[in-house]
Scaffold this motif. Structure first.
Motif, PDB file in Angstrom:
ATOM      1  N   SER A 410       3.822 -23.672  -9.438  1.00  0.00           N
ATOM      2  CA  SER A 410       5.034 -23.641 -10.272  1.00  0.00           C
ATOM      3  C   SER A 410       4.718 -23.857 -11.750  1.00  0.00           C
ATOM      4  CB  SER A 410       6.028 -24.710  -9.791  1.00  0.00           C
ATOM      5  OG  SER A 410       5.543 -26.018 -10.063  1.00  0.00           O
ATOM      6  N   VAL A 411       3.461 -24.267 -12.037  1.00  0.00           N
ATOM      7  CA  VAL A 411       3.043 -24.490 -13.423  1.00  0.00           C
ATOM      8  C   VAL A 411       2.165 -23.328 -13.867  1.00  0.00           C
ATOM      9  CG1 VAL A 411       1.814 -26.021 -15.006  1.00  0.00           C
ATOM     10  CG2 VAL A 411       3.086 -26.988 -13.069  1.00  0.00           C
ATOM     11  N   PRO A 412       2.626 -22.494 -14.796  1.00  0.00           N
ATOM     12  CA  PRO A 412       1.813 -21.354 -15.250  1.00  0.00           C
ATOM     13  C   PRO A 412       0.549 -21.827 -15.976  1.00  0.00           C
ATOM     14  CG  PRO A 412       4.120 -21.086 -15.897  1.00  0.00           C
ATOM     15  CD  PRO A 412       3.953 -22.513 -15.444  1.00  0.00           C
ATOM     16  N   LEU A 413      -0.570 -21.249 -15.615  1.00  0.00           N
ATOM     17  CA  LEU A 413      -1.821 -21.622 -16.278  1.00  0.00           C
ATOM     18  C   LEU A 413      -1.791 -21.288 -17.767  1.00  0.00           C
ATOM     19  CD1 LEU A 413      -4.417 -20.472 -13.587  1.00  0.00           C
ATOM     20  CD2 LEU A 413      -3.811 -22.816 -14.182  1.00  0.00           C
ATOM     21  N   LYS A 414      -1.027 -20.287 -18.132  1.00  0.00           N
ATOM     22  CA  LYS A 414      -0.991 -19.886 -19.550  1.00  0.00           C
ATOM     23  C   LYS A 414      -0.403 -20.982 -20.430  1.00  0.00           C
ATOM     24  CE  LYS A 414       3.491 -17.498 -19.296  1.00  0.00           C
ATOM     25  NZ  LYS A 414       4.174 -16.207 -19.479  1.00  0.00           N
ATOM     26  N   ASP A 415       0.289 -21.943 -19.807  1.00  0.00           N
ATOM     27  CA  ASP A 415       0.829 -23.052 -20.590  1.00  0.00           C
ATOM     28  C   ASP A 415      -0.277 -23.880 -21.232  1.00  0.00           C
ATOM     29  OD1 ASP A 415       3.310 -22.235 -19.814  1.00  0.00           O
ATOM     30  OD2 ASP A 415       3.738 -23.944 -18.496  1.00  0.00           O
ATOM     31  N   TYR A 416      -1.502 -23.737 -20.730  1.00  0.00           N
ATOM     32  CA  TYR A 416      -2.604 -24.559 -21.229  1.00  0.00           C
ATOM     33  C   TYR A 416      -3.558 -23.790 -22.128  1.00  0.00           C
ATOM     34  CZ  TYR A 416      -0.706 -27.728 -17.816  1.00  0.00           C
ATOM     35  OH  TYR A 416       0.152 -28.532 -17.124  1.00  0.00           O
ATOM     36  N   LEU A 417      -3.163 -22.591 -22.519  1.00  0.00           N
ATOM     37  CA  LEU A 417      -3.958 -21.855 -23.488  1.00  0.00           C
ATOM     38  C   LEU A 417      -3.832 -22.501 -24.854  1.00  0.00           C
ATOM     39  CD1 LEU A 417      -3.333 -18.086 -22.648  1.00  0.00           C
ATOM     40  CD2 LEU A 417      -5.536 -19.207 -22.824  1.00  0.00           C
ATOM     41  N   VAL A 418      -4.970 -22.688 -25.508  1.00  0.00           N
ATOM     42  CA  VAL A 418      -4.974 -23.238 -26.857  1.00  0.00           C
ATOM     43  C   VAL A 418      -4.522 -22.152 -27.817  1.00  0.00           C
ATOM     44  CG1 VAL A 418      -6.373 -24.283 -28.678  1.00  0.00           C
ATOM     45  CG2 VAL A 418      -6.825 -24.823 -26.273  1.00  0.00           C
ATOM     46  N   ARG A 419      -3.481 -22.415 -28.543  1.00  0.00           N
ATOM     47  CA  ARG A 419      -2.947 -21.385 -29.462  1.00  0.00           C
ATOM     48  C   ARG A 419      -3.787 -21.279 -30.714  1.00  0.00           C
ATOM     49  NH1 ARG A 419      -0.199 -18.839 -25.675  1.00  0.00           N
ATOM     50  NH2 ARG A 419       1.304 -20.190 -24.643  1.00  0.00           N
TER      51      ARG A 419
END
Length: 419
Positions: A410-419
């Motif tokens: 339920s937690v998208p991995l893309k949420d942890y991409l460093v911007r």
């Protein structure tokens, strides 16, 4: 031509080894503005070609030799790259032990002078040293010639034994099983791909290959081969079992070619020693690809066998030859296609202390995320390219996925991409 005669060929850069790394290094030199002569010398009759498809689409008959060629002839003409095929370099000498200038001599007596030299010589399959190892029908896979011979053998075989449960062995097993052959994989260790994947991934692949019709035998130490009329008929195991086989394919590792570099003091039997950018201790002498070994800040001395590593290392080595500023070190990545299972890997899992599964292996679409001291270090994805690409980008940017979130779909991995 008198085989004892010598013919000198112009200086510039000599690339010894006409594989993926050798072509990439030559191409990168041109892209960086290098204008002197570039000569790429290889022992095979073919110009540079792709090796990974040999155990996949080429072996299954879905690709031709021409399909594997990395470049068409016009590319070499347009870029001023001379490719010399069917010539094995037999010795390399330097004018000064502290300088990259020198000459290389082939088995036929041709002499190639150079101002700088690159070793992209790859390696050779490790051979079985047991009784019966010289019987007909025992095959190794490294070249187009090997793959062509094996494809012909598989066409008429009923029972196929694959010695070695690593990437290449399992890819060949999958291709042979798809052809309707009775295939047995004999792995000496207690799980498949033990050097590179976690136990959970090993179990998944053993089960998946078994479901597709391949027999997997673990803890299977080969003690010899049986034969009839000079041809292999079975594989003898140390515990007395016999695996019937009309064809045996051996995939138990690669021995790097170091014999040319050892006399120069830049190699051991483990590989040609380079820094993180492909530079040996001698200015003007570099190495890249399967033959090169370097120091990793975490894992110590390592040698990586993969096309992406060969390409990245060749680019870095080209920059080193031109004394250009090295680019950022690439995150290692790998892949293996086994039947309809696509395994994609990024990072190095060696020394991990925890692994988290994301998704369900039973559905044949999941990932394994590896951690060391709470820090994400690598990922392996099976038929989950989105997971793979996202985590690879996170690794490239030095980011992390918290342990508690790694397995939560339920937690998208893309949420942890460093911007």
């Amino acid at each position: 031509m008198d085989p004892t005669a010598t013919t000198r060929h112009g200086a510039g850069t000599l690339v010894i080894g006409a594989g993926q790394a050798g072509l990439q290094l030559a191409t990168s030199l041109r892209e960086l503005g290098y204008t002197a002569p570039i000569t790429v010398v290889g022992g095979e009759e073919h110009t540079p070609y792709q090796r990974p498809p040999l155990s996949k689409v080429f072996l299954s008959g879905q690709a031709t030799t021409e399909d594997l060629l990395l470049r068409d002839p016009g590319f070499y003409v347009d870029n001023g790259i001379t490719v010399v095929s069917s010539e094995w370099i037999e010795s390399v000498s330097l004018d000064d032990p502290a300088d990259g200038r020198g000459e290389a001599v082939t088995r036929t007596g041709r002499v190639f002078s150079f101002e700088q030299v690159a070793f992209t010589v790859g390696g050779t399959p490790r051979r079985m040293q047991v009784p019966g190892a010289d019987l007909a029908g025992i095959q190794y896979l490294r070249t187009i010639g090997d793959a062509s011979a094996l494809r012909g053998e598989l066409d008429v075989a009923a029972h196929v034994a694959v010695v070695g449960g690593g990437f290449v062995g399992l890819e060949i097993a999958a291709s042979a099983t798809a052809k309707g052959k009775n295939v047995t994989v004999l792995e000496a260790q207690d799980r498949l791909m033990a050097r590179v994947v976690a136990p959970a991934m090993s179990r998944f692949y053993a089960d998946a290959h078994t479901r597709r019709g391949t027999s997997i035998v673990l803890n299977a130490a080969v003690s010899g081969f049986r034969g009839e009329d000079g041809r292999v008929s079975g594989v003898e195991l140390a515990d007395g079992r016999i695996a019937p086989a009309d064809v045996v394919v051996v995939g138990i590792g690669l021995i790097p070619h170091t014999e040319l570099a050892v006399p120069l003091g830049i190699a051991t039997e483990r590989g040609i020693e380079v820094d993180a950018h492909g530079q040996t201790r001698i200015p003007g002498v570099v190495a890249a690809g399967d033959c090169a070994i370097s120091e990793h800040p975490v894992h110590g001395t390592i040698r990586l066998e993969s096309v992406p590593n060969a390409i990245a290392q060749a680019k870095a080595a080209a920059a080193a030859l031109l004394q250009r500023e090295p680019g950022a070190l690439a995150v290692p990545w790998f892949w293996s296609d086994q039947a309809d299972l696509k395994l994609q890997m990024a990072g190095l899992s060696m020394g991990y202390d925890e692994v988290v599964l994301r998704g369900e292996p039973d559905g044949e679409e999941f990932s394994a995320l590896y951690y060391r001291d709470g820090q994400l270090v690598s990922v392996e994805s099976v038929n989950a390219p989105r997971d793979y690409m996202t985590v690879r980008r996170i690794l490239e940017k030095g980011g992390n996925v918290p342990l508690g979130a790694a397995g939560d779909l339920s937690v998208p991995l893309k949420d942890y991409l460093v911007r």
